[in-house]
Enzyme design. Structure first.
Site, mmCIF file in Angstrom:
data_model
loop_
_atom_site.group_PDB
_atom_site.id
_atom_site.type_symbol
_atom_site.label_atom_id
_atom_site.label_comp_id
_atom_site.label_asym_id
_atom_site.label_seq_id
_atom_site.Cartn_x
_atom_site.Cartn_y
_atom_site.Cartn_z
ATOM 1 N N HIS A 43 0.866 -1.187 0.000
ATOM 2 C CA HIS A 43 0.000 0.000 0.000
ATOM 3 C C HIS A 43 0.901 1.236 0.000
ATOM 4 O O HIS A 43 1.163 1.828 1.043
ATOM 5 C CB HIS A 43 -0.908 -0.005 1.233
ATOM 6 C CG HIS A 43 -1.968 1.050 1.200
ATOM 7 N ND1 HIS A 43 -3.189 0.884 1.802
ATOM 8 C CD2 HIS A 43 -2.004 2.286 0.648
ATOM 9 C CE1 HIS A 43 -3.929 1.977 1.627
ATOM 10 N NE2 HIS A 43 -3.215 2.841 0.931
ATOM 11 N N GLU A 70 -2.611 -1.684 -3.131
ATOM 12 C CA GLU A 70 -3.686 -0.920 -2.521
ATOM 13 C C GLU A 70 -3.387 0.571 -2.626
ATOM 14 O O GLU A 70 -2.220 0.979 -2.576
ATOM 15 C CB GLU A 70 -3.833 -1.278 -1.040
ATOM 16 C CG GLU A 70 -4.175 -2.722 -0.769
ATOM 17 C CD GLU A 70 -4.308 -3.005 0.714
ATOM 18 O OE1 GLU A 70 -4.840 -4.077 1.060
ATOM 19 O OE2 GLU A 70 -3.881 -2.162 1.538
ATOM 20 N N HIS A 191 -7.711 -5.835 7.763
ATOM 21 C CA HIS A 191 -7.437 -4.805 8.761
ATOM 22 C C HIS A 191 -7.655 -5.370 10.165
ATOM 23 O O HIS A 191 -8.771 -5.683 10.566
ATOM 24 C CB HIS A 191 -8.281 -3.542 8.584
ATOM 25 C CG HIS A 191 -7.583 -2.319 9.113
ATOM 26 N ND1 HIS A 191 -6.760 -1.529 8.329
ATOM 27 C CD2 HIS A 191 -7.539 -1.772 10.335
ATOM 28 C CE1 HIS A 191 -6.270 -0.541 9.041
ATOM 29 N NE2 HIS A 191 -6.718 -0.661 10.277
#
Length: 241
Positions: A43, A70, A191
């Protein structure tokens, strides 16, 4: 079995804290694959405080499993990075530029026009698209209207409430997963999933295709070793079968 994609952002954070190349991000990613990971996630953020844009090119050229990038498609540099590397999957996340970590999903109703355009852009390059969403059936339904291939359920609320009442914690995710299945959308999650809450989540949501885990997995590896930790997370995903 649900696939495990290891997010290596935290390895890059550690490397960047001293400069140089220790730990070696690419080697860690390759080791994660060798130890059983089904994919690698990164990410990158505009300030490159962990994953650098150059890392993405190096990883794409070297890894053998699925590559997942991401980021926020409202950043032109991110969009170009994805198009240049053509990962197996791009996960679109509505992070602000200075945001510490992801903390909410897309409003797929309000952002529908923008997301349609972005999803179409990536799909034309044969890149699978996943939208990061909160566990709300309305958001999943609107994600379908956006044309996405998958949604990634934001699991911080589940992780936070798991130890108090796991049945209550999983309930909105079950509803969102049911909606996704009815609409024919693939389902990912991520997450704050960890060795304590992952097995139950995977057991309750058998249509789960992929989880992306970074912070907890890398933290556990400090105590348990990377090879053992990847194996333990994989067992969480398969223990219920």
């Amino acid at each position: 079995m649900t696939k495990l994609s290891v997010n290596v952002n935290k390895i890059a954070t550690l490397r960047n804290s001293r400069g140089g190349n220790n730990p070696n991000l690419l080697q860690v990613a390759l080791d994660c694959e060798r130890f059983g990971a089904d994919g690698i996630t990164v990410h990158p953020r505009p300030d490159e405080r962990h994953i650098r844009y150059a890392d993405v090119f190096e990883l794409k050229a070297a890894i053998h499993t699925e590559f997942n990038i991401e980021g926020n498609p409202k950043e032109d540099k991110f969009v170009q990075l994805v198009l240049d590397n053509k990962p197996a999957q791009v996960t679109l996340v509505p992070d602000a530029t200075d945001q510490l970590t992801s903390n909410h999903g897309w409003d797929t109703i309000r952002e529908q026009s923008f997301l349609k355009d972005m999803i179409s852009l990536f799909q034309k390059e044969n890149i699978r698209v996943s939208l990061f969403v909160d566990p709300l059936s309305d958001m999943v339904k609107a994600a379908k209207d956006c044309g996405t291939d998958r949604v990634e359920l934001y699991t911080e609320a589940y992780a936070k409430d798991f130890h108090q009442d796991k049945v209550r914690a999983i309930a909105p995710y079950l509803a969102a997963a049911k909606t996704a299945k009815e609409l024919g959308i693939g389902l990912n999650a991520g997450h704050d999933l960890d060795l304590h809450n992952l097995a139950y989540f995977a057991q309750q949501i058998p249509d789960l295709l992929e989880v992306s885990i970074g912070h907890a997995l890398i933290s556990d590896a400090l105590y348990l070793g990377l090879q053992n930790t990847v194996a333990m997370y994989k067992r969480c995903l398969g223990a219920w079968q």
